[in-house]
Design a protein around this motif. Structure first.
Motif, short mmCIF file in Angstrom:
data_model
loop_
_atom_site.label_atom_id
_atom_site.label_comp_id
_atom_site.label_asym_id
_atom_site.label_seq_id
_atom_site.Cartn_x
_atom_site.Cartn_y
_atom_site.Cartn_z
N SER A 4 0.82 -1.20 0.00
CA SER A 4 0.00 0.00 0.00
C SER A 4 0.86 1.27 0.00
CB SER A 4 -0.92 -0.02 1.23
OG SER A 4 -1.77 1.08 1.21
N GLN A 124 -4.28 -1.26 10.88
CA GLN A 124 -5.19 -1.42 9.75
C GLN A 124 -5.71 -0.06 9.29
OE1 GLN A 124 -7.74 -4.51 11.58
NE2 GLN A 124 -7.56 -5.51 9.59
N TYR A 128 -5.66 1.91 5.49
CA TYR A 128 -6.82 2.50 4.83
C TYR A 128 -6.58 3.97 4.47
CZ TYR A 128 -9.90 -1.48 5.50
OH TYR A 128 -10.48 -2.71 5.43
N MET A 160 -4.73 -0.49 -3.31
CA MET A 160 -5.92 -1.27 -2.95
C MET A 160 -5.56 -2.72 -2.59
SD MET A 160 -8.88 0.33 -5.39
CE MET A 160 -8.01 0.16 -6.92
N SER A 161 -4.55 -3.29 -3.25
CA SER A 161 -4.09 -4.64 -2.90
C SER A 161 -3.50 -4.65 -1.49
CB SER A 161 -3.03 -5.12 -3.89
OG SER A 161 -3.58 -5.21 -5.17
N TRP A 164 -6.38 -4.34 0.99
CA TRP A 164 -7.07 -5.63 1.07
C TRP A 164 -6.23 -6.63 1.86
CZ3 TRP A 164 -5.59 -10.45 -0.70
CH2 TRP A 164 -6.55 -11.46 -0.53
N GLY A 165 -4.94 -6.70 1.55
CA GLY A 165 -4.06 -7.65 2.23
C GLY A 165 -3.97 -7.38 3.72
N SER A 167 -6.19 -5.91 5.52
CA SER A 167 -7.49 -6.23 6.11
C SER A 167 -7.70 -7.74 6.19
CB SER A 167 -8.60 -5.58 5.29
OG SER A 167 -9.85 -5.87 5.83
N TYR A 168 -7.39 -8.45 5.10
CA TYR A 168 -7.64 -9.89 5.03
C TYR A 168 -6.70 -10.68 5.93
CZ TYR A 168 -8.39 -14.56 3.18
OH TYR A 168 -8.66 -15.89 3.06
#
Length: 186
Positions: A4, A124, A128, A160-161, A164-165, A167-168
């Motif tokens: 990010s 996290q 964002y 965005m990857s 997502w990473g 977060s996931y």
């Protein structure tokens, strides 16, 4: 997280808007901003245990309004221009900019940040915040008619990857044990 942040750096470097010459004051200002943002995330997260996001935002906005208006009051008093302190607010363009920045960019944005910090880990939340770059690019293209370059698309996908990473893969694992089925016993 690295993906990010790398996406943000990629976009900035590809635009050529970064002067790579060394400036100690710029470096110190940037370091100070990063430290302040980190401390803000940590203390807002800790405050969310005792206060609601609305209460935190309310106190923040009043503290900022009192501090910065106090500084301006002293500055105008010392220079003998106290009566002209509010003159810029008579210009509709200035007034609309102040309302936009005050309401959307400060109150709403910080309320949402405080809300997010009350729900997820500060690390996290930091990931964002890199989405700001993606929103800025989209805003420039949609509202200002700016061109969209390939490297902005690549950087946006990286950002965005990374979000997502974070977060996931950053989700806490469930600590609830799975039911154990014993064979032969009822």
């Amino acid at each position: 997280m690295i993906m990010s942040v790398s996406g943000v750096f990629f976009i900035v470097l590809m635009q050529g808007s970064v002067d790579l010459s060394y400036n100690i004051w710029g470096t110190l200002a940037l370091l100070g901003a990063v430290v302040c943002a980190g401390l803000y995330n940590i203390y807002s997260k800790k405050s969310s245990a005792a206060f609601t996001p609305l209460e935190i935002t309310y106190i923040m906005m009043w503290a900022g309004a009192l501090l910065f208006n106090g500084i301006e009051l002293v500055r105008h008093t010392l220079s003998g221009t106290l009566w002209s302190m509010l003159t810029p607010l008579t210009d509709p363009a200035v007034l609309s900019a102040v309302l936009y920045l005050g309401m959307l960019s400060s109150v709403v944005a910080f309320f949402l940040l405080n809300y997010m910090l009350s729900k997820v880990r500060a690390s996290q939340t930091s990931a964002y915040l890199n989405l700001t770059t993606v929103v800025a690019i989209l805003g420039g293209v949609l509202f200002r008619g700016e061109s969209f370059a390939w490297f902005q698309g690549v950087g946006a996908v990286m950002i965005m990857s990374g979000v997502w990473g974070t977060s996931y893969f950053g989700r806490e694992k469930s600590t609830t044990p799975l039911p154990v089925k014993l064979s032969g016993h009822r």
